[in-house]
Design an enzyme around this catalytic site. Structure first.
Site, PDB file in Angstrom:
ATOM      1  N   ASP A  95       1.034  -1.248   0.123  1.00  0.00           N
ATOM      2  CA  ASP A  95       0.065   0.187  -0.153  1.00  0.00           C
ATOM      3  C   ASP A  95       0.950   1.286  -0.016  1.00  0.00           C
ATOM      4  OD1 ASP A  95       0.815  -0.743   2.606  1.00  0.00           O
ATOM      5  OD2 ASP A  95      -0.673   0.989   3.302  1.00  0.00           O
ATOM      6  N   GLU A 137       0.036  -1.208   5.591  1.00  0.00           N
ATOM      7  CA  GLU A 137       1.378  -0.703   6.699  1.00  0.00           C
ATOM      8  C   GLU A 137       1.201   0.571   6.844  1.00  0.00           C
ATOM      9  OE1 GLU A 137       5.202   0.837   7.497  1.00  0.00           O
ATOM     10  OE2 GLU A 137       4.179   1.106   5.986  1.00  0.00           O
TER      11      GLU A 137
END
Length: 412
Positions: A83, A178
């Site tokens: 991400d 994350e």
């Protein structure tokens, strides 16, 4: 001269960065955004194509895979997150390569007034002759942490294609979310089945990091009294005004990210939303020591109580939740994984540097869960904004460190 790794890593990073994988803190799903599956599913296909085994996409959105052992040795995990940060636009990323960087300012085709230069990004001045990848000026690049994904994929492809390289079992994990603190599902520590692991989520060449911030997140909610503005005299309690008062009452000097450095922690508001009737303020609290973290939480609560006392008709609440803890607390008890990575750097003529991370990684959570997990550089710089950049040659060096590390581990 460009090497095989240079070409592969450049192609991989550009391919991965063009895929929008921005996470969303408000989402309750895992991953938090469906678009992260675009890269996760691609990685499943690519891992199978290079011959990785036990390739799985878990129900919590993490891709797991194994590079089979060719010798006895510990099982080592390598992690990177797919991400990108919600802090800046990540839609329509257009990566571009500046070949043989000459030391001058770098400009951006879609943002003519934007400039990247060694004056404001000193590390750039040390990468003369390198191939530099940036975005076009209106988006972040996504090297955080798609460079880590590219490095792990290149290392895995090389090891599988060259079975004569001695190494123990290698476990790969590509995680979602994350950037919003949800990258490590509680099941991952068991599922990765590693003796120890490394995140490929670091900055300058040679950085081997084993200390991170400890982190909490805070949400302040304010309920005012909503009244039509035409008849609001002595009745309206504007929640937005009280929210602004909370921000203004917090001391700014030596407390915010823009006024702190090195080992100093901070308290940062990163979002304020709502209406005159009710609003919400979101904060992150960071410190290298738990006592400092607790003090920042106490300060925020104290300010909220003081603002609430000025307007008894309003309701002000402050909820603080833990996010991750300084991985040093566990790694300093057994520095073997850190020393192994440092030795791998030295074998390649790179003097390792270990500086505290002014942030956190999936390794912070994984270490806390019982799998020691220091952080290894990939070269990424100027993260979470339009000037984000990375050197292809730094990524290639990171790949060679990974390969040397697994060889060293098998040698005992």
């Amino acid at each position: 001269m460009r090497t095989e790794f240079d070409r592969e890593l450049e192609e991989r990073l550009i391919r991965y960065c063009t895929i929008d994988t921005q996470s969303d803190e408000d989402s309750k799903t895992a991953p938090s955004t469906a678009r992260q599956f675009d890269l996760l599913n691609l990685l499943v296909e690519e891992l199978r194509a290079i011959g990785a085994e036990e390739v799985t996409l878990t129900d919590y959105g993490t891709v797991l895979a194994t590079v089979p052992a060719t010798a006895k040795g510990p099982t080592i995990g390598f992690l990177a997150h797919v991400d990108t940060a919600p802090a800046f636009n990540a839609t329509g990323v257009k990566p571009r390569v500046i070949r043989g960087y000459n030391g001058g300012p770098i400009r951006f085709p879609d943002a003519p007034d934007l400039e990247l230069s060694p004056e404001d990004s000193p590390y750039l001045g040390t990468r003369l002759g390198h191939d530099i990848i940036t975005a076009s000026g209106t988006t972040l690049l996504g090297a955080d942490d798609k460079s880590g994904v590219a490095v792990i994929m290149a290392a895995a492809r090389h090891l599988i294609a060259n079975p004569g390289i001695a190494h123990g079992p290698i476990r790969i994990a590509f995680t979602p979310d994350e950037e919003i603190g949800r990258g490590v599902d509680p099941r991952l520590a068991n599922d990765i089945q590693a003796d120890f692991a490394y995140t490929l989520d670091g900055g300058a060449a040679g950085e081997i990091e084993y200390e991170s911030f400890s982190a909490d997140g805070a949400v302040v909610k304010i309920e005012g009294v909503s009244v039509h503005p035409g008849t609001a005299k002595d009745k309206l309690v504007n929640a937005l005004h009280l929210g602004a008062k909370v921000i203004a009452t917090l001391p700014q000097a030596r407390l915010t990210p823009e006024t702190t450095a090195d080992r100093e922690g901070f308290l940062m508001i990163y979002e304020m939303r709502g209406t005159a009737a009710e609003c919400e303020l979101r904060f992150i609290l960071r410190d290298f020591e738990l006592t400092g973290l607790a003090a920042k939480g106490a300060l925020l609560r104290q300010v909220c109580e003081a603002v609430a006392a000025t307007e008894p008709r309003a309701k002000v609440t402050c909820e603080i939740k833990p996010q991750y803890r300084n991985m040093r607390y566990w790694l300093e008890k057994d520095m073997a994984p850190v020393e192994l990575a440092q030795a791998a750097c030295r074998d390649l003529g790179v003097e390792p540097v270990s500086v505290p991370i002014r942030g956190g990684t999936d390794g912070s959570r994984l270490t806390e869960m019982g799998v020691p997990c220091p952080n290894v550089f990939t070269g990424m710089q100027e993260l979470h904004g339009p000037r984000e950049w990375i050197s292809v040659q730094d990524m290639a060096l990171s790949t060679r460190v990974v390969l040397r590390l697994v060889e060293r581990a098998a040698q005992g």
